[in-house]
Structures are given as C-alpha cells and as structure tokens.
Design an enzyme around this catalytic site. Structure first.
Site: not given
Ligand code: AMP
Length: 283
Positions: A32, A36-37, A61, A149-150, A153
């Site tokens: 999705y 950011g990704h 998780q 953001k995480d 993590q």
């Molecule tokens: P997720 O799909 O939510 O597991 O995120 C995948 C990667 O994208 C992880 O390393 C997140 O920290 C990073 N990520 C998600 N949203 C953001 C954002 N707004 N800014 C920076 N990194 C992000």
C-alpha cells in the site's frame, strides 16, 4: 521490474548478483505504497546496483484483534508505483511459504523493544525482527533502508544486526510528511476527513515541544504536558503514549540534557498513528 514470489528463486537471483559483485539494497514494506516508501527507494537507488523491495503483510507482527485482515492492500498499484520509481525487483512472498506448518523460530531483541510500542503491542517487535531476519537471509542485501517514522523498529533492527553479526548496512531515512505535516502512513487510509484533520495534532505537538526545548525548557513533565494539551484527547483521539527517551537506548528520560526522542502513539478513530521527533536543546 521483475516480480519474484518464490523464496528459492529470490535466493538464487541474489546469489548470482553477489557473484557478479553487484550491490543489493532492500527496502522492506507491507505494501500500500505511499511517498514515504517511495522516498526510501529513491534515496538508496543511486547507491545500489540491484534495488529490491519486499511487499509482505507480516502476520507475525500483528497481535490478536489488530488490523492484519483489514490492513490496506493494492498490489497492482504498488507494482506500478515501484516500477515508476526504478525498483528492479519486487519480492512478494506468500504467507504459507514464509511461515509453513511447523514454523517455530523467532528473533527476540529484548531491551529496546520493551518500552513505547512494546508495551501496547507485545508481539510486534518479535514479529518484525523475525521477518526482517528472514528477508535478509532470502534477499541477501548489502544494505537495507528503514524509515525513522518507525523509530523503535529502526533501533531494534540495528540492534539485531549488530548482535547477530549480520553483515548488512542499515540506513535510516527521515520521516516523510504530507504538506500539512502528517507523517505518511498506509494507516492514514483508515481516517475519515474529520479524523484526518485531527491527525495534524501529532506533528503540531512535536513542533511545540521542540519550541519549548529550544526556549530552554528542560523538564520532561512540562514538555509532555504541552504535548498532551495539543493532542487534546477527546472525540476520536486517545493517547497510547507520549514519551521522552534516549534515542539510542529508548530508556525514558525526565530531563532534557541532550538530543531526546519524543515518541507518540495516538489512536485517531480506528487508526493507531505513530510519530516522533528528536528534540535538540539549544546549546
Ligand atoms: P511499512 O510498509 O509501514 O512497514 O513501512 C515500510 C518502511 O517504510 C518502514 O521502514 C517504514 O519506517 C518506512 N516508512 C513508512 N512511512 C514512512 C514515512 N512517512 N516516512 C519515512 N519512512 C516511512
């Protein structure tokens, strides 16, 4: 962009690139995709010969009653966006191949996973560390990028890589925000327009805290009081935590004496949003 679904196929492909001396970078995601990704992918693109992303909504998780089933998914769109961003490989495994019957091995990073999200999501970091370790063994990257953001993590993955002697460079990427300051997140899709307006409070509270700290405020309690005021719990808004911690150890701090992580988790409607900022006292 090539799509790889099978674990042995991914391992063989990576083995081949490594043999040719090509540098592999991995951006793990749950799909999705949003800007950011994509920013994480763009940041590492120039430094890698083969850019791999993984798209996997990792059941390990999610706790009971969390949003695994309804987590937003749109593979077709993800594939289009990743292709446009210059990704070479999308690794998209099936749950039954990642966790076949009889699966029983988990990676448990202990101290840094205790506070913050570890309190309200006890299984979360075990699931994250486990899937990331598996992805590292499958994709065999030289480098891997994670968003700040995480933040917890990222600290957890750095700890795991150091403790388990994984020869992988972990790159942190700053938080990518919408024009109004809301941190981009796949879970923002859960918000109604009114809740989306309330989500702005997270970033606003972080900025107000930074202003206080720059003005000389050193007392954690005073800073968190301001943060709670700005977040304004009430209709649709419930704070899970607002905490100040050491950005390296994630241990709670009560006085600001150096760079300090202000970490937030706030339920807005059905979405649980996280955000953070490292506060820097003026010197
Ligand atoms: P997720 O799909 O939510 O597991 O995120 C995948 C990667 O994208 C992880 O390393 C997140 O920290 C990073 N990520 C998600 N949203 C953001 C954002 N707004 N800014 C920076 N990194 C992000």
């Amino acid at each position: 962009m090539r799509i790889i679904e099978s674990i042995p196929e991914m391992q063989q492909a990576s083995e081949g690139w490594r043999g040719e001396g090509r540098k592999i970078a991995l951006v793990p995601t749950m799909g999705y995709l949003h800007e950011g990704h994509l920013e994480l992918m763009r940041a590492v693109r120039p430094h890698s010969d083969v850019l791999v992303i993984s798209i996997f909504v990792n059941p390990a998780q999610f706790g009971p009653g969390e949003d695994f089933e309804r987590y937003p998914r749109d593979l077709e769109r993800d594939i289009r966006l990743a292709t446009e961003t210059g990704v070479d490989i999308a690794f998209i495994p099936q749950v039954k191949e990642m966790y076949p019957g009889g699966y029983q091995t988990f990676v448990n990073v202990t101290e840094v996973t205790g506070p913050l999200c570890g309190r309200s999501r006890p299984a979360f970091f075990r699931g994250v560390a486990t899937v990331v370790a598996k992805l590292f063994n499958i994709v065999k990257p030289h480098a891997s990028v994670f968003g700040e953001k995480d933040f917890q993590q990222l600290v957890t993955i750095r700890r795991m890589v150091q403790d388990l002697n994984m020869d992988i460079e972990i790159i942190g990427h700053p938080i990518v925000r919408e024009a109004d300051g809301v941190a981009m997140s796949s879970r923002n899709a859960y918000l109604t327009p009114e809740q989306r307006r309330k989500a702005v409070r997270l970033n606003r509270s972080l900025r107000e805290a930074q202003t206080l700290v720059q003005g000389g405020e050193k007392t954690g309690g005073a800073i968190l009081k301001k943060v709670r005021e700005v977040l304004a719990e009430g209709d649709d808004v419930r704070i899970d935590y607002a905490q100040l911690c050491n950005p390296g150890t994630l241990q709670e701090v009560t006085r600001i004496t150096g760079p300090t992580l202000l970490a937030l988790a706030v339920h807005v409607g059905v979405a649980r949003l996280i955000d953070n900022s490292v506060l820097n006292p003026s010197t």
